[in-house]
Enzyme design. Structure first.
Site, PDB file in Angstrom:
ATOM      1  N   ARG A 180      15.537  41.090  33.246  1.00  0.00           N
ATOM      2  CA  ARG A 180      16.273  41.104  31.979  1.00  0.00           C
ATOM      3  C   ARG A 180      15.340  41.119  30.766  1.00  0.00           C
ATOM      4  O   ARG A 180      15.605  40.483  29.741  1.00  0.00           O
ATOM      5  CB  ARG A 180      17.244  39.913  31.902  1.00  0.00           C
ATOM      6  CG  ARG A 180      18.297  39.906  32.986  1.00  0.00           C
ATOM      7  CD  ARG A 180      19.199  41.132  32.900  1.00  0.00           C
ATOM      8  NE  ARG A 180      20.147  41.164  33.998  1.00  0.00           N
ATOM      9  CZ  ARG A 180      19.976  41.853  35.125  1.00  0.00           C
ATOM     10  NH1 ARG A 180      18.874  42.577  35.308  1.00  0.00           N
ATOM     11  NH2 ARG A 180      20.882  41.842  36.068  1.00  0.00           N
ATOM     12  N   SER A 229      27.569  38.205  30.587  1.00  0.00           N
ATOM     13  CA  SER A 229      26.822  37.087  31.169  1.00  0.00           C
ATOM     14  C   SER A 229      26.097  36.327  30.069  1.00  0.00           C
ATOM     15  O   SER A 229      25.328  36.906  29.303  1.00  0.00           O
ATOM     16  CB  SER A 229      25.816  37.602  32.192  1.00  0.00           C
ATOM     17  OG  SER A 229      26.471  38.169  33.302  1.00  0.00           O
ATOM     18  N   GLU A 299      21.043  34.758  27.871  1.00  0.00           N
ATOM     19  CA  GLU A 299      20.980  36.204  28.062  1.00  0.00           C
ATOM     20  C   GLU A 299      21.642  36.906  26.893  1.00  0.00           C
ATOM     21  O   GLU A 299      21.198  37.967  26.459  1.00  0.00           O
ATOM     22  CB  GLU A 299      21.654  36.614  29.373  1.00  0.00           C
ATOM     23  CG  GLU A 299      21.561  38.099  29.672  1.00  0.00           C
ATOM     24  CD  GLU A 299      22.030  38.455  31.070  1.00  0.00           C
ATOM     25  OE1 GLU A 299      22.647  39.527  31.212  1.00  0.00           O
ATOM     26  OE2 GLU A 299      21.787  37.683  32.020  1.00  0.00           O
TER      27      GLU A 299
END
Length: 311
Positions: A180, A229, A299
């Protein structure tokens, strides 16, 4: 500041460079975010194309902050708004073309649309993009992934423009992809990408995309006001499992709630503020840390100022 000086003080938009795209003062951001919260952009710039963007950035004074947003599916805009210039890429960056086993896509192209074009062209391996509710630009920035694949598995090269207006190209190796995350400097605005898949039967690819869509509908609050998320998975763990075990499923702050369907999603039940959502997220982090000694990492990207903060 006196009333007279407030009336005569120029707005930031008055000193913006000439553009072919669109400049808007005090542009509302809440309507374009999935959470439907947040204050305005001091100035919003929608460039006509990559050249317009490059010329603008080259002429923009160094002291003016620049923030880039896409479809704002994984974004929390704070209630005080975003100072400086918010850049949002639009139609000039949304083209998608397929040839052989390659797909070229603008940074504003929706991930789902890229997956669909690849499917129709018989290019497999990109269907995971249909499970990411965002754009190619966002997927490049955070090495977006879902259902076992990530951008680093399919990227050949990415194009971008830096804060000085220089046009740049990055190979997959130069992206510095990790979980990520991309190591490309934050001042680079991605404008497009070249992706590569494999030759497959469109019907087989379509079946996998249908399976991804069904799984998302079954496990995620896809029709809610959410930001996707919320936290990254810690090494070897699942964020949602930690959140659930810490007793946070259904937890609320005002009308912001941890989803009962998938507890790594925060929801605006209607009328929540960005402060409510961020406070809720921080409470989740605190409870998980108290229980497991693990500090979850956001995130969702959080931008802007809290309400009442000075620009």
């Amino acid at each position: 500041m006196t009333a007279l000086s407030a009336m005569t003080e120029p707005h930031l938009i008055d000193v913006m460079p000439r553009v072919r795209g669109r400049l808007t003062a005090d542009a509302p951001l809440a309507p374009v975010t999935w959470f439907r919260v947040g204050g305005p952009a001091e100035v919003m710039f929608r460039p006509a194309d990559a050249e317009d963007l490059a010329v603008f950035l080259d002429a923009l004074p160094d002291e003016v902050p620049v923030t880039v947003i896409g479809v704002a599916s994984n974004l929390l805009v704070r209630d005080g708004g975003v100072p400086g210039v918010v850049i949002r890429l639009g139609r000039g960056f949304a083209d998608i073309d397929a040839a052989g086993t390659d797909v070229t896509a603008g940074a504003a192209a929706l991930d789902l649309n890229v997956a669909a074009v690849a499917r129709d062209a018989g290019i497999g391996g990109l269907e995971f993009l249909s499970g990411i509710p965002g754009t190619i630009g966002g997927a490049l920035r955070m090495n977006g992934g879902a259902y076992g694949r990530e951008m680093r598995d399919v990227l050949i090269a990415a194009q971008g423009v830096d804060r000085r207006g220089a046009r740049l190209t990055f190979t997959a190796a130069e992206m510095g992809f990790t979980y990520r995350h991309s190591a490309v400097p934050d001042d680079v605005i991605f404008t497009g990408a070249l992706l590569r898949g494999t030759r497959e039967d469109p019907a087989v690819i379509g079946a996998r995309m249908d399976d991804i869509a069904a799984k998302r509908a079954d496990t995620q609050p896809v029709r809610a006001r959410t930001g996707g998320s919320t936290f990254k998975n810690p090494p070897g763990r699942k964020a949602w499992e930690l959140i659930d075990a810490a007793g946070c499923r259904g937890l609320t702050v005002g009308v912001a709630q941890v989803s009962e369907k998938h507890c790594n999603f925060l929801l605006n039940l209607g009328g929540a503020t960005a402060a409510d959502l961020e406070t809720l997220g921080e409470e989740v982090r605190r409870r998980v840390f108290d229980r497991f000694g693990i500090m979850l990492e956001w995130e969702i990207k959080r931008i802007g100022l809290a309400k009442g903060d000075a620009r």
